[in-house]
Design an enzyme around this catalytic site. Structure first.
Site, PDB file in Angstrom:
ATOM      1  N   LYS A  74     -22.487  76.637 -65.391  1.00 38.30           N
ATOM      2  CA  LYS A  74     -21.624  77.256 -64.378  1.00 38.30           C
ATOM      3  C   LYS A  74     -20.227  76.629 -64.344  1.00 38.30           C
ATOM      4  O   LYS A  74     -19.219  77.352 -64.345  1.00 38.30           O
ATOM      5  CB  LYS A  74     -22.297  77.151 -63.011  1.00 38.30           C
ATOM      6  CG  LYS A  74     -21.464  77.630 -61.823  1.00 38.30           C
ATOM      7  CD  LYS A  74     -22.320  77.875 -60.602  1.00 38.30           C
ATOM      8  CE  LYS A  74     -23.112  76.648 -60.208  1.00 38.30           C
ATOM      9  NZ  LYS A  74     -22.254  75.567 -59.652  1.00 38.30           N
ATOM     10  N   THR A  76     -18.788  74.774 -66.701  1.00 37.33           N
ATOM     11  CA  THR A  76     -18.152  75.039 -67.985  1.00 37.33           C
ATOM     12  C   THR A  76     -17.580  76.453 -68.030  1.00 37.33           C
ATOM     13  O   THR A  76     -16.460  76.680 -68.509  1.00 37.33           O
ATOM     14  CB  THR A  76     -19.163  74.838 -69.128  1.00 37.33           C
ATOM     15  OG1 THR A  76     -19.640  73.498 -69.090  1.00 37.33           O
ATOM     16  CG2 THR A  76     -18.534  75.121 -70.475  1.00 37.33           C
ATOM     17  N   ARG A  97     -15.166  70.783 -57.594  1.00 39.50           N
ATOM     18  CA  ARG A  97     -15.621  69.613 -56.846  1.00 39.50           C
ATOM     19  C   ARG A  97     -15.439  68.345 -57.672  1.00 39.50           C
ATOM     20  O   ARG A  97     -15.343  68.391 -58.892  1.00 39.50           O
ATOM     21  CB  ARG A  97     -17.108  69.751 -56.494  1.00 39.50           C
ATOM     22  CG  ARG A  97     -17.420  70.862 -55.537  1.00 39.50           C
ATOM     23  CD  ARG A  97     -18.922  71.028 -55.378  1.00 39.50           C
ATOM     24  NE  ARG A  97     -19.549  71.512 -56.599  1.00 39.50           N
ATOM     25  CZ  ARG A  97     -20.853  71.637 -56.773  1.00 39.50           C
ATOM     26  NH1 ARG A  97     -21.676  71.282 -55.802  1.00 39.50           N
ATOM     27  NH2 ARG A  97     -21.356  72.092 -57.894  1.00 39.50           N
TER      28      ARG A  97
END
Length: 560
Positions: A74, A76, A97
């Site tokens: 996800k 990447t 994040r």
């Protein structure tokens, strides 16, 4: 050594980064907008958001199916998509994040992307970065020491030491610290009591930092945190202890988002990293707003799959920040879908069309959820080299038959170039969607049980919710104190749509049991705990840390 055999860190170390001054200049930021942290990192001042002449861009949320040990990629995909959008002429800023050291040295690894879709400097981002997590750890533990000192010095607030709910934190996975006893050694060393540690990402301060509007809002939210109960069961808040000012001082720099870049020099704003199950699992609201202010497109992600990540992104973060995604990207791999269809990991390299079709039900459930939110979406098929042509054709047909837009992408191996088809199709969806059908799942004024029921039935596909006796007592208490009119933050296994991690695919005929409620009054949501959700992880049998080190020239190896 071929490019195919290079590790993530080797690819990152070979990359040519631009000075952070160039990245800032390309975003039309002046010197008052940022402070350099070395040559390739910067802190963005909150004054960036004061520029009313800039129109906000389009918000793109990247989410996924329920995660598996096969990997979905996800983060990447989010990095690669931002690079791809820039390649096709869309000024794009990425918002992610910050990684936690615990998973880094444990099993999961870092959170800076992978292959040719990474954020840089990868080592710094995955390790100490600009010190934000250290500041949160310090502020959290400062409060813990002030609580124990208050009791030791006479306990004017009448705090019941058996009902202190504020633990200590550490940015490390250490199961031995989950339950401890403190204050031993005699009367000069404190009051003995039971305590424990959570990982820093699970601190309510982390959630607050990621939802705060500015420093004053941060301090006010800290003031509202519930920390204990008195001997007559009355709540005690941070404001009662007058600790919020000192804590805000510690967080003064940490509230500023961090500017870095991707392998292809796409601007990336990385800030905050709340636990994706015990909290809402998104980067900071400030970082997302800055990405929207500075880019034509802002690409961000939520924790885990649609059921946990996207739902909380929408019902907590978007509600708080008055954000509206323009489109959602749902990442899936054929490997992971086959695992949801019943295939064991060691057999994922074998073609299995029946398992792929069975596992597709998990993706379909998430698509239905996004339609319920009124959001356009596209499925990003993250290609692996072992995917067979028959499997790709079957997944494409399944998506087509159910009216689910999709695109193949190989951003790990090709960087932004491998995501251009996805980027083009995404832009078509965004620019062709003129209907405002976006809606939240529930109204915060609804009862807690009604909000839970809607999450379980409309997002997880379950029959409803059950409350343990403890949860029922806590619900009555929350209602008595007026804490029940807040969004719900579900703490549930990410591995299943249900609260049973062994139930892959699309389980049916199940109830979700809430065993405990924890009001996060500073962050502004109610945590509903299900199953055995741990807030202090443990290390695996062979931690990743055992394969890390420095070479003779001081270069890091083994970090991934």
């Amino acid at each position: 050594m071929t490019t195919e055999s290079l590790s993530d860190i080797q690819i990152a170390q070979a990359a040519e980064m631009k000075p952070i001054s160039d990245i800032a200049r390309n975003l039309d930021l002046n010197e008052d907008h940022w402070d350099a942290y070395g040559k390739y990192k910067a802190k963005l001042n909150l004054s960036v958001l004061d520029d009313t002449s800039r129109k906000d861009g389009k918000l793109i949320l990247v989410t996924a199916i329920n995660p598996t040990s096969a990997g979905e990629g996800k983060t990447t995909m989010g990095v690669g998509l931002s690079q791809a959008l820039n390649r096709i002429g869309k000024r794009t800023v990425l918002a992610l994040r910050e990684p936690s050291l615990g998973p880094n040295f444990g099993l999961k690894g870092g959170a800076a992307g992978g292959g040719y879709s990474q954020v840089l400097p990868m080592e710094d981002i995955n390790l100490h970065f600009t010190g934000d997590l250290h500041a949160i750890t310090t502020a959290h533990n400062l409060l813990a020491t002030l609580i124990d000192n208050h009791i030791f010095q006479g306990n004017e607030l009448n705090i019941d030491s058996r009902q202190i709910i504020w633990k200590r934190v550490l940015d490390m996975s250490d199961r031995a610290l989950r339950n401890i006893t403190i204050g031993l050694g005699g009367r000069n060393h404190g009051i003995p009591r039971e305590d424990g540690f959570d990982i820093t990402a699970a601190s309510e301060i982390m959630a607050i930092l990621c939802l705060a509007e500015d420093l004053k809002d941060l301090e006010n939210k800290l003031k509202d945190m519930l920390i204990a109960y008195t001997f007559d069961n009355q709540p005690v808040y941070v404001g009662d202890l007058k600790a919020q000012g000192a804590m805000a001082i510690v967080l003064k720099e940490a509230i500023k988002p961090n500017l870095v870049q991707t392998l292809e020099n796409t601007p990336a704003i990385i800030h905050g990293g709340p636990f994706a199950n015990i909290a809402h699992g998104c980067n900071s609201l400030l970082a997302t707003r800055m990405a929207l202010k500075l880019g034509e497109y802002a690409v961000t992600e939520a924790g885990f799959g649609v059921d946990l990540g996207a739902e909380k992104f929408i019902d907590i973060k978007c509600r708080k920040g008055e954000l509206q995604p323009s489109a959602v990207v749902v990442v899936a791999t054929i490997r992971a879908l086959k695992m949801h269809g019943g295939v064991e990991r060691e057999h994922l390299g074998e073609e299995n069309l029946a398992a792929l079709e069975a596992g597709f039900a998990n993706l379909e459930r998430h698509a239905e959820t996004l339609r319920g939110f009124g959001l356009p979406f596209i499925v990003a098929i993250n290609r692996f080299s072992l995917d067979t042509q028959a499997e790709v054709e079957l997944l494409s047909k399944l998506c087509e038959d159910r009216g689910m837009p999709f695109a193949e992408a190989d951003v790990w191996g090709q960087g932004g170039a491998g995501g251009e088809d996805l980027a083009h199709k995404l832009v078509e969806i965004v620019e062709g969607n003129a209907h405002d059908t976006f809606k939240y799942l529930y109204d915060v004024e609804d009862s807690v049980e009604d909000k839970l029921h809607r999450i379980v039935t409309e997002v997880y596909g379950g029959l409803g919710v059950k409350l343990t006796a403890q949860a029922q007592r806590q619900l009555q208490e929350m209602e008595a104190h007026g804490w029940d009119k807040l969004p719900i933050c579900m703490a549930k296994t990410p591995l299943s749509l249900s609260d049973d991690p062994t139930q892959k695919g699309r389980p049916t005929n199940f109830h979700v049991t809430v065993r405990e409620f924890r009001p996060s009054l500073g962050a502004g949501f109610i945590v509903a705990l299900t199953g055995n959700v741990l807030t202090m992880p443990g290390l695996p049998k062979v931690p990743a840390a055992l394969n890390m080190g420095l070479d003779e020239e001081g270069n890091i190896y083994g970090l991934f």
